[in-house]
Design a protein around this motif. Structure first.
Motif, PDB file in Angstrom:
ATOM      1  N   ALA A   1       0.844  -1.195   0.000  1.00 57.35           N
ATOM      2  CA  ALA A   1       0.000   0.000   0.000  1.00 57.35           C
ATOM      3  C   ALA A   1       0.878   1.244   0.000  1.00 57.35           C
ATOM      4  O   ALA A   1       1.932   1.265   0.639  1.00 57.35           O
ATOM      5  CB  ALA A   1      -0.904  -0.005   1.218  1.00 57.35           C
ATOM      6  N   PRO A   2       0.461   2.279  -0.699  1.00 58.83           N
ATOM      7  CA  PRO A   2       1.271   3.498  -0.706  1.00 58.83           C
ATOM      8  C   PRO A   2       1.295   4.143   0.683  1.00 58.83           C
ATOM      9  O   PRO A   2       0.286   4.177   1.383  1.00 58.83           O
ATOM     10  CB  PRO A   2       0.569   4.397  -1.717  1.00 58.83           C
ATOM     11  N   ARG A   3       2.442   4.623   1.067  1.00 57.02           N
ATOM     12  CA  ARG A   3       2.584   5.245   2.379  1.00 57.02           C
ATOM     13  C   ARG A   3       2.165   6.701   2.302  1.00 57.02           C
ATOM     14  O   ARG A   3       2.500   7.396   1.349  1.00 57.02           O
ATOM     15  CB  ARG A   3       4.020   5.156   2.871  1.00 57.02           C
ATOM     16  N   ARG A   4       1.450   7.124   3.320  1.00 61.76           N
ATOM     17  CA  ARG A   4       1.018   8.507   3.384  1.00 61.76           C
ATOM     18  C   ARG A   4       1.910   9.257   4.354  1.00 61.76           C
ATOM     19  O   ARG A   4       2.355   8.719   5.363  1.00 61.76           O
ATOM     20  CB  ARG A   4      -0.426   8.591   3.856  1.00 61.76           C
ATOM     21  N   ARG A   5       2.104  10.500   4.058  1.00 60.46           N
ATOM     22  CA  ARG A   5       2.893  11.348   4.946  1.00 60.46           C
ATOM     23  C   ARG A   5       2.066  11.647   6.196  1.00 60.46           C
ATOM     24  O   ARG A   5       0.895  11.980   6.123  1.00 60.46           O
ATOM     25  CB  ARG A   5       3.247  12.648   4.242  1.00 60.46           C
ATOM     26  N   LYS A   6       2.673  11.524   7.351  1.00 60.64           N
ATOM     27  CA  LYS A   6       1.990  11.833   8.601  1.00 60.64           C
ATOM     28  C   LYS A   6       1.885  13.348   8.733  1.00 60.64           C
ATOM     29  O   LYS A   6       2.883  14.062   8.669  1.00 60.64           O
ATOM     30  CB  LYS A   6       2.745  11.277   9.798  1.00 60.64           C
ATOM     31  N   THR A   7       0.667  13.826   8.919  1.00 60.36           N
ATOM     32  CA  THR A   7       0.456  15.255   9.074  1.00 60.36           C
ATOM     33  C   THR A   7      -0.299  15.534  10.368  1.00 60.36           C
ATOM     34  O   THR A   7      -1.024  14.688  10.873  1.00 60.36           O
ATOM     35  CB  THR A   7      -0.367  15.836   7.906  1.00 60.36           C
ATOM     36  N   PHE A   8      -0.119  16.731  10.883  1.00 56.47           N
ATOM     37  CA  PHE A   8      -0.829  17.187  12.063  1.00 56.47           C
ATOM     38  C   PHE A   8      -2.000  18.038  11.603  1.00 56.47           C
ATOM     39  O   PHE A   8      -1.819  19.039  10.920  1.00 56.47           O
ATOM     40  CB  PHE A   8       0.094  18.004  12.968  1.00 56.47           C
ATOM     41  N   SER A   9      -3.213  17.639  11.979  1.00 56.04           N
ATOM     42  CA  SER A   9      -4.408  18.366  11.576  1.00 56.04           C
ATOM     43  C   SER A   9      -4.873  19.265  12.716  1.00 56.04           C
ATOM     44  O   SER A   9      -5.176  18.792  13.817  1.00 56.04           O
ATOM     45  CB  SER A   9      -5.516  17.382  11.205  1.00 56.04           C
ATOM     46  N   ILE A  10      -4.945  20.554  12.439  1.00 59.38           N
ATOM     47  CA  ILE A  10      -5.373  21.521  13.448  1.00 59.38           C
ATOM     48  C   ILE A  10      -6.846  21.318  13.798  1.00 59.38           C
ATOM     49  O   ILE A  10      -7.238  21.394  14.963  1.00 59.38           O
ATOM     50  CB  ILE A  10      -5.093  22.950  12.952  1.00 59.38           C
ATOM     51  N   VAL A  11      -7.687  21.037  12.800  1.00 62.58           N
ATOM     52  CA  VAL A  11      -9.114  20.824  13.047  1.00 62.58           C
ATOM     53  C   VAL A  11      -9.330  19.587  13.909  1.00 62.58           C
ATOM     54  O   VAL A  11     -10.133  19.612  14.856  1.00 62.58           O
ATOM     55  CB  VAL A  11      -9.878  20.715  11.709  1.00 62.58           C
ATOM     56  N   ASN A  12      -8.615  18.501  13.633  1.00 61.45           N
ATOM     57  CA  ASN A  12      -8.741  17.293  14.461  1.00 61.45           C
ATOM     58  C   ASN A  12      -8.275  17.557  15.892  1.00 61.45           C
ATOM     59  O   ASN A  12      -8.856  17.025  16.845  1.00 61.45           O
ATOM     60  CB  ASN A  12      -7.947  16.141  13.864  1.00 61.45           C
ATOM     61  N   ALA A  13      -7.240  18.382  16.064  1.00 63.23           N
ATOM     62  CA  ALA A  13      -6.762  18.713  17.402  1.00 63.23           C
ATOM     63  C   ALA A  13      -7.815  19.511  18.167  1.00 63.23           C
ATOM     64  O   ALA A  13      -8.030  19.282  19.368  1.00 63.23           O
ATOM     65  CB  ALA A  13      -5.459  19.504  17.317  1.00 63.23           C
TER      66      ALA A  13
END
Length: 130
Positions: free
Chosen positions: A9-21
């Motif tokens: 599976a293609p790897r996704r870059r880990k990102t920090f989501s401000i809305v999820n926080a």
């Protein structure tokens, strides 16, 4: 004939989501206000009754902070009482918060993508998004 290797599976870059926080803090606030009687900031900073140093507290009354939780053993009984008393209210708040989160994300999908593309990514990089 030998079987070929399964495509990974293609790897996704880990990102920090401000809305999820923000929504995570809202869920933590629902839990802390239901169990401890104070908001999440008051729980960790000990601003549960009257003053904190020379600054007035956020909540007046008998809230339980992390300091009281560590030092006073009888506060666990109060937490259990609060949980039994506030459970229906906490369930309603968490369900409504989940509905609000889904509606917000679906309605604001294109504007948030536009802000991410044009402002957040150039300023903060690819590891942060709204």
């Amino acid at each position: 004939m030998a079987r070929g290797r399964k495509k990974s599976a293609p790897r996704r870059r880990k990102t920090f989501s401000i809305v999820n926080a923000i929504f995570s803090v809202a869920y933590a606030n629902v839990i802390s206000s239901g169990l401890f009687g104070v908001n999440i900031l008051g729980f960790f900073l000990g601003l549960s009754g009257g003053t904190y140093g020379k600054y007035p507290g956020f909540v007046s009354g008998s809230g339980i902070g992390i300091k009281e939780l560590m030092t006073d053993g009888s506060s666990f009984g109060t937490i259990i009482e609060n949980a039994q008393k506030n459970l229906p209210n906490m369930l309603i708040q968490s369900v409504m918060l989940g509905v609000t989160e889904r509606v917000f994300k679906s309605v604001m999908r294109k504007p948030l993508a536009n802000v991410n593309r044009n402002l957040v990514k150039p300023l903060l990089g690819a590891g942060v998004r709204l």
